[in-house]
Design a protein around this motif. Sequence first.
Motif, mmCIF file in Angstrom:
data_model
loop_
_atom_site.group_PDB
_atom_site.id
_atom_site.type_symbol
_atom_site.label_atom_id
_atom_site.label_comp_id
_atom_site.label_asym_id
_atom_site.label_seq_id
_atom_site.Cartn_x
_atom_site.Cartn_y
_atom_site.Cartn_z
ATOM 1 N N LEU A 62 59.748 -44.297 -4.131
ATOM 2 C CA LEU A 62 58.722 -43.727 -5.001
ATOM 3 C C LEU A 62 57.740 -42.878 -4.204
ATOM 4 N N LEU A 63 57.399 -43.353 -2.988
ATOM 5 C CA LEU A 63 56.474 -42.601 -2.150
ATOM 6 C C LEU A 63 57.062 -41.247 -1.771
ATOM 7 N N ARG A 64 58.338 -41.232 -1.444
ATOM 8 C CA ARG A 64 58.986 -39.975 -1.065
ATOM 9 C C ARG A 64 59.039 -39.013 -2.261
ATOM 10 N N LEU A 65 59.366 -39.540 -3.442
ATOM 11 C CA LEU A 65 59.392 -38.715 -4.648
ATOM 12 C C LEU A 65 58.003 -38.178 -4.962
ATOM 13 N N HIS A 66 56.994 -39.040 -4.879
ATOM 14 C CA HIS A 66 55.624 -38.631 -5.189
ATOM 15 C C HIS A 66 55.153 -37.557 -4.213
ATOM 16 N N PHE A 67 55.514 -37.712 -2.961
ATOM 17 C CA PHE A 67 55.091 -36.746 -1.945
ATOM 18 C C PHE A 67 55.677 -35.364 -2.225
ATOM 19 N N TYR A 68 57.005 -35.301 -2.369
ATOM 20 C CA TYR A 68 57.633 -33.998 -2.546
ATOM 21 C C TYR A 68 57.284 -33.372 -3.891
ATOM 22 N N ALA A 69 57.216 -34.193 -4.942
ATOM 23 C CA ALA A 69 56.826 -33.651 -6.241
ATOM 24 C C ALA A 69 55.398 -33.114 -6.175
ATOM 25 N N GLY A 70 54.524 -33.870 -5.505
ATOM 26 C CA GLY A 70 53.143 -33.424 -5.390
ATOM 27 C C GLY A 70 53.006 -32.142 -4.600
ATOM 28 N N VAL A 71 53.728 -32.048 -3.486
ATOM 29 C CA VAL A 71 53.615 -30.877 -2.628
ATOM 30 C C VAL A 71 54.219 -29.637 -3.282
ATOM 31 N N LEU A 72 55.385 -29.780 -3.900
ATOM 32 C CA LEU A 72 56.123 -28.618 -4.381
ATOM 33 C C LEU A 72 55.793 -28.230 -5.825
ATOM 34 N N VAL A 73 55.424 -29.198 -6.662
ATOM 35 C CA VAL A 73 55.155 -28.890 -8.072
ATOM 36 C C VAL A 73 53.668 -28.699 -8.323
ATOM 37 N N ALA A 74 52.841 -29.224 -7.430
ATOM 38 C CA ALA A 74 51.388 -29.138 -7.632
ATOM 39 C C ALA A 74 50.885 -27.721 -7.867
ATOM 40 N N PRO A 75 51.420 -26.682 -7.198
ATOM 41 C CA PRO A 75 50.922 -25.328 -7.493
ATOM 42 C C PRO A 75 51.072 -24.943 -8.966
ATOM 43 N N PHE A 76 52.177 -25.345 -9.596
ATOM 44 C CA PHE A 76 52.358 -25.056 -11.020
ATOM 45 C C PHE A 76 51.347 -25.836 -11.863
ATOM 46 N N ILE A 77 51.092 -27.086 -11.458
ATOM 47 C CA ILE A 77 50.124 -27.909 -12.185
ATOM 48 C C ILE A 77 48.720 -27.335 -12.040
ATOM 49 N N VAL A 78 48.411 -26.815 -10.858
ATOM 50 C CA VAL A 78 47.092 -26.209 -10.637
ATOM 51 C C VAL A 78 46.896 -25.003 -11.556
ATOM 52 N N VAL A 79 47.914 -24.155 -11.666
ATOM 53 C CA VAL A 79 47.811 -22.986 -12.539
ATOM 54 C C VAL A 79 47.624 -23.433 -13.991
ATOM 55 N N ALA A 80 48.387 -24.445 -14.407
ATOM 56 C CA ALA A 80 48.248 -24.948 -15.778
ATOM 57 C C ALA A 80 46.847 -25.522 -16.009
ATOM 58 N N ALA A 81 46.304 -26.219 -15.002
ATOM 59 C CA ALA A 81 44.970 -26.796 -15.140
ATOM 60 C C ALA A 81 43.900 -25.708 -15.213
ATOM 61 N N LEU A 82 44.016 -24.679 -14.389
ATOM 62 C CA LEU A 82 43.029 -23.598 -14.392
ATOM 63 C C LEU A 82 43.059 -22.827 -15.711
ATOM 64 N N THR A 83 44.249 -22.474 -16.179
ATOM 65 C CA THR A 83 44.341 -21.740 -17.447
ATOM 66 C C THR A 83 43.980 -22.626 -18.630
ATOM 67 N N GLY A 84 44.311 -23.915 -18.532
ATOM 68 C CA GLY A 84 43.910 -24.845 -19.586
ATOM 69 C C GLY A 84 42.404 -25.018 -19.630
ATOM 70 N N LEU A 85 41.771 -25.043 -18.459
ATOM 71 C CA LEU A 85 40.308 -25.136 -18.406
ATOM 72 C C LEU A 85 39.679 -23.924 -19.085
ATOM 73 N N LEU A 86 40.251 -22.752 -18.860
ATOM 74 C CA LEU A 86 39.744 -21.553 -19.520
ATOM 75 C C LEU A 86 39.915 -21.656 -21.033
ATOM 76 N N TYR A 87 41.036 -22.229 -21.472
ATOM 77 C CA TYR A 87 41.304 -22.327 -22.909
ATOM 78 C C TYR A 87 40.301 -23.245 -23.615
ATOM 79 N N THR A 88 39.705 -24.189 -22.898
ATOM 80 C CA THR A 88 38.777 -25.127 -23.545
ATOM 81 C C THR A 88 37.525 -24.440 -24.079
ATOM 82 N N VAL A 89 37.210 -23.254 -23.574
ATOM 83 C CA VAL A 89 35.995 -22.566 -24.035
ATOM 84 C C VAL A 89 36.326 -21.425 -24.990
#
Length: 474
Positions: A34-61
């Motif tokens: 689980l630690l290995r999965l969490h690490f690689y998913a976090g490192v490699l997918v996090a940029p997509f999640i960051v973009v979704a979070a930033l654009t979602g934050l903009l959508y809230t207003v």
Amino acid sequence: MSLAPELPKTAPSTPPPAGPPGRRNPTSGAGALLLRLHFYAGVLVAPFIVVAALTGLLYTVVPQLDAVVYRQELFVDAVGDQPRPLAEQIAAARAAHPDGALTSVTTPAEPDRTTEVVFSLPELGEKSHTVYVDPYTGAVKGQLVTWFGSTPVTTWIDDLHRNLHLGDLGRHYSELAASWLWVVALGGVVLWWRRSRGRRFLVPDLKARKGVRRTRGWHAAVGVWLLAGLLVLSATGLTWSRYAGANFGSALDVLDARTPQVSTSLTGAPAVSGGHHGAAPVAAEVDPADADTVLGVARDAGLSGPVTVTPPAEATSAWRVGQVDQVWPTRADVVAVDPSTGTVTDRVDHADWPVLAKLTSWGILVHMGVLFGAANQIVLAALAVGLLCVTFWGYRMWWQRRPTRDGRRALVGAAPARGAWDAAPTWLILVGVPVSIAVGLALPLLGVSLLGFLVVDVVVGLLRSRRAGAPTAS
């Protein structure tokens, strides 16, 4: 696969207690995997999640942006005593915009709002031309090209969040982010529970010295608080996605849990669905006076609040009137009305929707920040900011774990040690592999990316084993 040197394969100074002879240690094996999965998913997918979070934050207003940018179109100059008949408002809108077919008329949700008279034009495709009319004076306040009722600003931000203005290709980013978000969030909470053993589970260790331990505490504890909201965002986001959303729609069809459609046929033909956004078929020219007759019948039938009045697409169809109150408690009753007789020919009440249809509708409204009004917007904004912080702390931990001794310096820390599959308990493999395949089929982008991670990880492991002259397992 590794973005940093693997941890050295040296024996620990204090070996962990061994299990019974011939048996694996299920706790350490499952945790390592689980630690290995969490690490690689976090490192490699996090940029997509960051973009979704930033654009979602903009959508809230978005509601506030609309109120500022389109105040002239959306709001009346003064609230009057009695609105003008719909026929007069439609006539005023038609005079201002003589082209196109009348598609719908939406009454104001609040006393200070304008009436929206919508016309369809072939060259606009999915979009429409909306004329905003003061319901008290009949004066035209403005005109906009809209997308299913959304203003140009809302449409632009919505496209940014959904597909980065890249069309269907861009939708892959948001689906990938939603597909992995629940995996990363749940996996992180499990890892934190195992590490903390229930102690300080909800709060970081404020006494910890600066470094990885303190960062991990903030990363994990805040993640626990965000978990429920992130799961809701992940699930509701997937219902709109390209591939997982199609699978979800197929499941609704199998379960007969789609939103029921009112029949507007006056000859007994089946109802025509307006699609995901509730768009109506393009209407032929109709008598605007019928709109007031139809609205009066709908009001007498109990449809209060804001409604959308949709003219028939052909002479053998009835008018459609549906409630559009999307704030809790929502109102979504729909009636079909024959203006020639002044009778309701069909009716679908929100109370009669299948449970899954209700949950899907409410989930989408929550995701959009609409269902609970300003409180919904605030919670979504807090989730977005919290997710950005958790992601930052995750990358910070990766940097803080980097080797700093001479001869072993690196930009980032080492990946979790290989060998997780060897240590994994048999039950986890027997259960986990079929479950992973099933989830991968239901969420295709999750399945494809996970398979890609595994393939690259195995290839990298084989190459390193060949160089080192000793076999290793992923």
